[in-house]
Write an enzyme that holds these catalytic residues in place. Structure first.
Site, PDB file in Angstrom:
ATOM      1  NE  ARG A  86      -3.875  -2.071   2.403  1.00  0.00           N
ATOM      2  CZ  ARG A  86      -3.736  -3.270   2.940  1.00  0.00           C
ATOM      3  NH1 ARG A  86      -2.607  -3.607   3.556  1.00  0.00           N
ATOM      4  NH2 ARG A  86      -4.715  -4.158   2.877  1.00  0.00           N
ATOM      5  CG  ASP A 145      -7.114  -3.730   8.401  1.00  0.00           C
ATOM      6  OD1 ASP A 145      -5.966  -3.954   7.987  1.00  0.00           O
ATOM      7  OD2 ASP A 145      -7.808  -2.773   7.990  1.00  0.00           O
ATOM      8  NE  ARG A 148      -9.916  -7.800   4.394  1.00  0.00           N
ATOM      9  CZ  ARG A 148      -9.233  -6.958   3.651  1.00  0.00           C
ATOM     10  NH1 ARG A 148      -8.140  -6.357   4.137  1.00  0.00           N
ATOM     11  NH2 ARG A 148      -9.595  -6.712   2.407  1.00  0.00           N
ATOM     12  CG  HIS A 172      -5.666  -0.329   5.782  1.00  0.00           C
ATOM     13  ND1 HIS A 172      -6.245  -1.565   5.947  1.00  0.00           N
ATOM     14  CD2 HIS A 172      -5.762  -0.057   4.452  1.00  0.00           C
ATOM     15  CE1 HIS A 172      -6.670  -2.016   4.789  1.00  0.00           C
ATOM     16  NE2 HIS A 172      -6.384  -1.126   3.854  1.00  0.00           N
TER      17      HIS A 172
HETATM   18  P1  NAD Z   1      -9.886   2.219  -9.284  1.00  0.00           P
HETATM   19  O1  NAD Z   1      -8.721   2.422 -10.184  1.00  0.00           O
HETATM   20  O2  NAD Z   1     -10.924   1.207  -9.623  1.00  0.00           O
HETATM   21  O3  NAD Z   1     -10.663   3.614  -9.096  1.00  0.00           O
HETATM   22  C1  NAD Z   1     -10.032   4.823  -8.840  1.00  0.00           C
HETATM   23  C2  NAD Z   1     -10.896   5.911  -9.433  1.00  0.00           C
HETATM   24  O4  NAD Z   1     -10.322   7.178  -9.072  1.00  0.00           O
HETATM   25  C3  NAD Z   1     -10.971   5.866 -10.970  1.00  0.00           C
HETATM   26  O5  NAD Z   1     -12.335   5.795 -11.370  1.00  0.00           O
HETATM   27  C4  NAD Z   1     -10.309   7.165 -11.411  1.00  0.00           C
HETATM   28  O6  NAD Z   1     -10.876   7.727 -12.580  1.00  0.00           O
HETATM   29  C5  NAD Z   1     -10.551   8.044 -10.174  1.00  0.00           C
HETATM   30  N1  NAD Z   1      -9.669   9.200 -10.108  1.00  0.00           N
HETATM   31  C6  NAD Z   1      -8.328   9.268 -10.339  1.00  0.00           C
HETATM   32  N2  NAD Z   1      -7.892  10.538 -10.209  1.00  0.00           N
HETATM   33  C7  NAD Z   1      -8.961  11.285  -9.870  1.00  0.00           C
HETATM   34  C8  NAD Z   1      -9.162  12.678  -9.608  1.00  0.00           C
HETATM   35  N3  NAD Z   1      -8.141  13.544  -9.649  1.00  0.00           N
HETATM   36  N4  NAD Z   1     -10.411  13.094  -9.303  1.00  0.00           N
HETATM   37  C9  NAD Z   1     -11.457  12.234  -9.262  1.00  0.00           C
HETATM   38  N5  NAD Z   1     -11.333  10.908  -9.498  1.00  0.00           N
HETATM   39  C10 NAD Z   1     -10.106  10.454  -9.798  1.00  0.00           C
HETATM   40  O7  NAD Z   1      -9.275   1.939  -7.831  1.00  0.00           O
HETATM   41  P2  NAD Z   1     -10.048   1.276  -6.589  1.00  0.00           P
HETATM   42  O8  NAD Z   1      -9.849  -0.182  -6.609  1.00  0.00           O
HETATM   43  O9  NAD Z   1     -11.419   1.840  -6.528  1.00  0.00           O
HETATM   44  O10 NAD Z   1      -9.179   1.834  -5.370  1.00  0.00           O
HETATM   45  C11 NAD Z   1      -9.260   3.185  -4.981  1.00  0.00           C
HETATM   46  C12 NAD Z   1      -8.378   3.398  -3.764  1.00  0.00           C
HETATM   47  O11 NAD Z   1      -8.949   2.706  -2.622  1.00  0.00           O
HETATM   48  C13 NAD Z   1      -6.960   2.817  -3.938  1.00  0.00           C
HETATM   49  O12 NAD Z   1      -6.017   3.693  -3.379  1.00  0.00           O
HETATM   50  C14 NAD Z   1      -7.036   1.519  -3.145  1.00  0.00           C
HETATM   51  O13 NAD Z   1      -5.768   1.070  -2.723  1.00  0.00           O
HETATM   52  C15 NAD Z   1      -7.917   1.947  -1.982  1.00  0.00           C
HETATM   53  N6  NAD Z   1      -8.463   0.873  -1.153  1.00  0.00           N
HETATM   54  C16 NAD Z   1      -8.595   1.150   0.155  1.00  0.00           C
HETATM   55  C17 NAD Z   1      -9.081   0.202   1.037  1.00  0.00           C
HETATM   56  C18 NAD Z   1      -9.186   0.540   2.498  1.00  0.00           C
HETATM   57  O14 NAD Z   1      -9.348  -0.340   3.354  1.00  0.00           O
HETATM   58  N7  NAD Z   1      -9.096   1.818   2.848  1.00  0.00           N
HETATM   59  C19 NAD Z   1      -9.474  -1.056   0.551  1.00  0.00           C
HETATM   60  C20 NAD Z   1      -9.346  -1.314  -0.827  1.00  0.00           C
HETATM   61  C21 NAD Z   1      -8.815  -0.345  -1.670  1.00  0.00           C
END
Ligand code: NAD
Length: 311
Positions: A86, A145, A148, A172
């Site tokens: 991450r 987490d 989970r 995380h």
């Molecule tokens: P993804 O690539 O499917 O979606 C990301 C989206 O962000 C895309 O639709 C993209 O167009 C958009 N985006 C990019 N730049 C942007 C901007 N400047 N303004 C507006 N939108 C913008 O990715 P995802 O799988 O949805 O993951 C998103 C984030 O969530 C990642 O950083 C991932 O690691 C994180 N995540 C966090 C957790 C958690 O527990 N917090 C769990 C899973 C994933």
């Protein structure tokens, strides 16, 4: 009723929006993405589910449409590729947030901001640095987490995870701290409860559970490229706690005495984090939590100093 906006409608943002719509805790849900076609398509798809569920009005739009939102979820950014940590996402996602935050704060500086983008603890600090009301910012922390962990303990004991009290604290990520000290079923320690049903619980069993909790994201990413339903459900629960001012105790990420945002048991209500509870930890758990904070402090170097962005 209330309005919620979601910025970034990829896997995580769209799953969060879907869970929020099914939960029905808001009247209006707005989706914003750098790719407006994507936001439009997700809004249409989710609104068809909302029509047979709670009737939440789902729209897509631009930043000016976020005005009037009580809660804004940020899930914009890149996600992990198989084998990637991450923390490797930090610089790319920090520059996306430098684009997102000024536009968001120009129209909704009073909204509670829920950050889901990884590495979520540092992205929470990046958001706090870019926000005029940093006390209204929280990260999803280890809510996933913790879910989970409880799910696995539920499977081991044959009890619904809803009735198992257990927390994961700290980052995380790989240095998260699973707190066995207060993993409980009806006031009994987890091992004590298992003894009442004739099961033994060893250090090897605990290590096996820890490995599964920390490895959950990597395992899911190997199978389907991304994780999103679990975090979507977690985001919806956080949004609900804010909108209902329910004062739920959740391991969201927020400012701490460690000098970085990380997950601790926090009381969540209308203004975001209302109060942080100092958990009673064993000596070993305390030192693991300090190590987790140290990893986050080290990872922030060159990007943030004393809560201010350097770049
Ligand atoms: P993804 O690539 O499917 O979606 C990301 C989206 O962000 C895309 O639709 C993209 O167009 C958009 N985006 C990019 N730049 C942007 C901007 N400047 N303004 C507006 N939108 C913008 O990715 P995802 O799988 O949805 O993951 C998103 C984030 O969530 C990642 O950083 C991932 O690691 C994180 N995540 C966090 C957790 C958690 O527990 N917090 C769990 C899973 C994933």
């Amino acid at each position: 009723m209330a309005k919620v906006s979601v910025i970034g409608t990829g896997f995580v943002g769209a799953s969060s929006a879907f869970a929020i719509a099914l939960q029905g805790v808001c009247s209006d849900l707005l989706l914003v993405d750098a790719n407006p076609e994507r936001a439009r398509a997700e809004a249409a798809d989710i609104s068809h589910g909302a029509a047979v569920a709670n009737g939440v009005r789902v729209h897509s739009g631009d930043y000016q449409d976020i005005a009037g939102s009580q809660v804004v979820v940020i899930a914009a950014g890149v996600n992990q590729k198989p084998g990637e940590s991450r923390l490797a996402l930090l610089s790319r996602n920090a520059s996306i947030f430098q684009d997102v935050l000024p536009r968001l704060c120009a129209v909704a500086a009073d909204a509670v901001v829920v950050v889901a983008t990884n590495p979520v603890d540092i992205m929470t600090d990046v958001t706090r640095a870019l926000h005029p009301n940093p006390q209204r910012v929280l990260g999803t922390g280890t809510v996933l987490d913790t879910a989970r962990f409880r799910d696995l303990l539920g499977r081991e004991s044959g009890i619904s995870p809803r009735y198992i009290h257990a927390n994961v604290l700290g980052e995380h990520g790989d240095s998260s701290v699973l707190c066995w000290q207060y993993a409980q079923v009806a006031g009994l320690s987890f091992a004590q409860y298992l003894a009442t049903i004739g099961k033994t619980w060893t250090a090897q069993d605990a290590a096996r559970v820890e490995e599964k909790v920390r490895g959950a994201a990597a395992t899911i990413i190997a199978g389907k490229q991304a994780t999103y339903y679990g975090i979507g459900a977690a985001v919806a629960k956080i949004v609900e706690a804010v909108l209902k001012d329910s004062r739920a105790v959740m391991t969201v990420s927020g400012a701490s005495d460690f000098g970085v945002s990380l997950a601790l048991p926090n009381v969540v209500g209308r203004d975001g984090i209302l109060h942080t509870i100092t958990p009673s930890l064993s000596k070993e758990e305390k030192s693991k939590l300090e190590r987790s904070a140290e990893i986050l402090r080290t990872s922030q170097k060159g990007l943030l100093e004393n809560g201010k962005l350097l770049v």
